[in-house]
Design a protein around this motif. Structure first.
Motif, PDB file in Angstrom:
ATOM      1  N   GLU A  77       8.680  -5.095  -0.358  1.00 41.47           N
ATOM      2  CA  GLU A  77       7.885  -3.863  -0.429  1.00 41.47           C
ATOM      3  C   GLU A  77       7.304  -3.487   0.933  1.00 41.47           C
ATOM      4  O   GLU A  77       6.267  -2.824   1.010  1.00 41.47           O
ATOM      5  CB  GLU A  77       6.740  -4.004  -1.456  1.00 41.47           C
ATOM      6  N   ALA A  78       7.965  -3.888   2.034  1.00 43.21           N
ATOM      7  CA  ALA A  78       7.399  -3.646   3.377  1.00 43.21           C
ATOM      8  C   ALA A  78       7.081  -2.164   3.609  1.00 43.21           C
ATOM      9  O   ALA A  78       6.095  -1.836   4.267  1.00 43.21           O
ATOM     10  CB  ALA A  78       8.353  -4.159   4.443  1.00 43.21           C
ATOM     11  N   LEU A  79       7.896  -1.282   3.047  1.00 34.48           N
ATOM     12  CA  LEU A  79       7.660   0.145   3.285  1.00 34.48           C
ATOM     13  C   LEU A  79       6.465   0.654   2.486  1.00 34.48           C
ATOM     14  O   LEU A  79       5.902   1.698   2.795  1.00 34.48           O
ATOM     15  CB  LEU A  79       8.908   0.954   2.908  1.00 34.48           C
ATOM     16  N   ASN A  80       6.102  -0.061   1.437  1.00 33.07           N
ATOM     17  CA  ASN A  80       5.015   0.419   0.581  1.00 33.07           C
ATOM     18  C   ASN A  80       3.671  -0.233   0.890  1.00 33.07           C
ATOM     19  O   ASN A  80       2.624   0.348   0.618  1.00 33.07           O
ATOM     20  CB  ASN A  80       5.371   0.152  -0.884  1.00 33.07           C
ATOM     21  N   LEU A  81       3.697  -1.458   1.418  1.00 33.75           N
ATOM     22  CA  LEU A  81       2.448  -2.212   1.566  1.00 33.75           C
ATOM     23  C   LEU A  81       1.385  -1.496   2.414  1.00 33.75           C
ATOM     24  O   LEU A  81       0.224  -1.433   1.991  1.00 33.75           O
ATOM     25  CB  LEU A  81       2.732  -3.616   2.116  1.00 33.75           C
ATOM     26  N   PRO A  82       1.746  -0.925   3.594  1.00 36.10           N
ATOM     27  CA  PRO A  82       0.687  -0.280   4.383  1.00 36.10           C
ATOM     28  C   PRO A  82      -0.034   0.814   3.593  1.00 36.10           C
ATOM     29  O   PRO A  82      -1.267   0.909   3.634  1.00 36.10           O
ATOM     30  CB  PRO A  82       1.449   0.303   5.584  1.00 36.10           C
ATOM     31  N   VAL A  83       0.730   1.628   2.850  1.00 31.51           N
ATOM     32  CA  VAL A  83       0.102   2.702   2.067  1.00 31.51           C
ATOM     33  C   VAL A  83      -0.708   2.104   0.921  1.00 31.51           C
ATOM     34  O   VAL A  83      -1.798   2.581   0.592  1.00 31.51           O
ATOM     35  CB  VAL A  83       1.175   3.660   1.507  1.00 31.51           C
ATOM     36  N   LEU A  84      -0.172   1.030   0.325  1.00 31.77           N
ATOM     37  CA  LEU A  84      -0.910   0.374  -0.764  1.00 31.77           C
ATOM     38  C   LEU A  84      -2.268  -0.132  -0.256  1.00 31.77           C
ATOM     39  O   LEU A  84      -3.300   0.133  -0.883  1.00 31.77           O
ATOM     40  CB  LEU A  84      -0.080  -0.792  -1.323  1.00 31.77           C
ATOM     41  N   PHE A  85      -2.255  -0.841   0.878  1.00 29.16           N
ATOM     42  CA  PHE A  85      -3.522  -1.349   1.445  1.00 29.16           C
ATOM     43  C   PHE A  85      -4.485  -0.186   1.665  1.00 29.16           C
ATOM     44  O   PHE A  85      -5.660  -0.256   1.300  1.00 29.16           O
ATOM     45  CB  PHE A  85      -3.287  -2.055   2.788  1.00 29.16           C
ATOM     46  N   ALA A  86      -3.959   0.908   2.250  1.00 25.29           N
ATOM     47  CA  ALA A  86      -4.819   2.040   2.616  1.00 25.29           C
ATOM     48  C   ALA A  86      -5.421   2.710   1.392  1.00 25.29           C
ATOM     49  O   ALA A  86      -6.507   3.281   1.468  1.00 25.29           O
ATOM     50  CB  ALA A  86      -4.027   3.054   3.433  1.00 25.29           C
TER      51      ALA A  86
END
Ligand code: UDP
Ligand code: MG
Length: 315
Positions: free
Chosen positions: A18-27
């Motif tokens: 999920e590398a493409l999703n994790l930054p947005v998830l964290f944010a």
């Protein structure tokens, strides 16, 4: 394995590529949790990702070590095992599960907590505007129907992982030591006052579903055979009807042989009937195999997954 120090809330998230999703998830996730004004932790299980998901989780742990824990599997064991590993380590009084691909908006968490505050010990989300392929949506409706008929589990949307659980339900799930499991159904079976709430559903933020057609079939077999013996029982009844019908046919044929003499007509009809009965037998053997396979896994009692590393702040 839960530690003495408790939190009010644990959020559990399985992560597979999920590398493409994790930054947005964290944010999106952390501000929602910070705004709740409760002590919390987020437990990510990296389920053997092949991309740099683990590096991103490690960085997030470094950024928010007080509230972030990361369980790292050595290989891929599937979404439900990833959740199970986190369940075994939660410190929260209330536990929330969520997908990492942002199909379950983190902004819905307060709605689930409201239902828990209202006295439910388990709250299942159901997707109000499901954003999945037509095939997935209809296959899921069909499975919902089969589940309703074969098990005593009542829920609107078993596939939605946006759910909240009381600690007692989670402890019961952990103690059950279930192997091939379907967590929403298992939680339901331990809950005494289940509730439901409609939640938004979004398209996957990036990437494609990790579930292939094959793994979806496996998962749904886990659901039906893991919670009910009805398939075996229905099969036995159906086999009984077939046996009765075949006996009748044999009697009719014997009557004709004796009173009308030898006749070759209807040979292909007979073939048809024989092939049909053979296929019924094969389905039955396959079905029994499913149950024996599960029994074997339980008897073998091999550890269900292997944790290679845990990132957490010792307390
Ligand atoms: N997932 C996992 N292990 C797997 C497959 C999926 O941990 O083997 C995680 C995935 O990263 C996501 C969640 O389970 O957080 C749901 O997966 P996915 O979005 O692929 O399933 P779908 O939404 O299509 O049912
Ligand atoms: Mg998804």
């Amino acid at each position: 394995m839960s530690t003495a120090l408790s939190r009010q809330l644990s959020v559990v998230i399985p992560v597979y590529n999920e590398a493409l999703n994790l930054p947005v998830l964290f944010a999106r996730l952390y501000p929602v949790l910070d705004a709740l004004g409760r002590s919390y932790e987020v437990i990510f299980t990296n389920d053997g990702s092949a991309d740099n998901s683990f590096a991103l989780l490690t960085a997030q742990h470094a950024a928010r070590p007080d509230v972030t824990r990361v369980i790292n599997f050595n290989a891929n064991y599937g979404q439900h095992m990833a959740i199970m590993a986190a369940f075994e380590r939660v410190r929260g009084d209330v536990i929330i599960t969520l997908d990492a691909d942002l199909q379950n908006p983190p902004e819905e968490i307060p709605n689930l907590l409201e239902q828990i505050a209202a006295g439910h010990d388990y709250v299942g989300g159901y997707r109000l505007n499901r954003q999945d392929s037509l095939f997935r949506t209809y296959a899921s409706k069909l499975i919902n129907f089969v589940r309703e008929k074969t098990t005593s589990i009542q829920m609107t949307d078993q596939g939605c992982m946006l759910r909240a659980y009381s600690r007692a339900v989670i402890d019961a799930i952990v103690r059950s030591g279930a192997i091939n499991t379907f967590i929403p159904a298992l939680a339901y079976s331990f809950s005494s006052n289940p509730g439901e709430v409609g939640v938004k559903h979004e398209e996957r933020h990036a990437g494609v579903s990790n579930y292939s057609f094959y793994s979806l079939i496996r998962l749904n077999f886990d659901l039906i055979t893991g919670f009910s013996l009805a398939p075996l029982q229905y099969f036995t009844m159906f086999a009984g009807l077939c046996a009765g019908g075949s006996l009748l046919l044999v009697l009719i044929l014997a009557y004709r042989r004796i009173f009308l003499g030898a006749e070759a007509e209807g040979v292909f009809t007979l073939f048809g009937i024989v092939f049909f009965l053979l296929s019924v037998c094969m389905v039955g053997i396959g079905l029994i195999g499913e149950y024996i396979g599960r029994t074997y896994q339980v008897v073998r009692a091999r550890q269900r997954y292997f944790v290679s590393q845990i990132l957490e702040t010792k307390e």
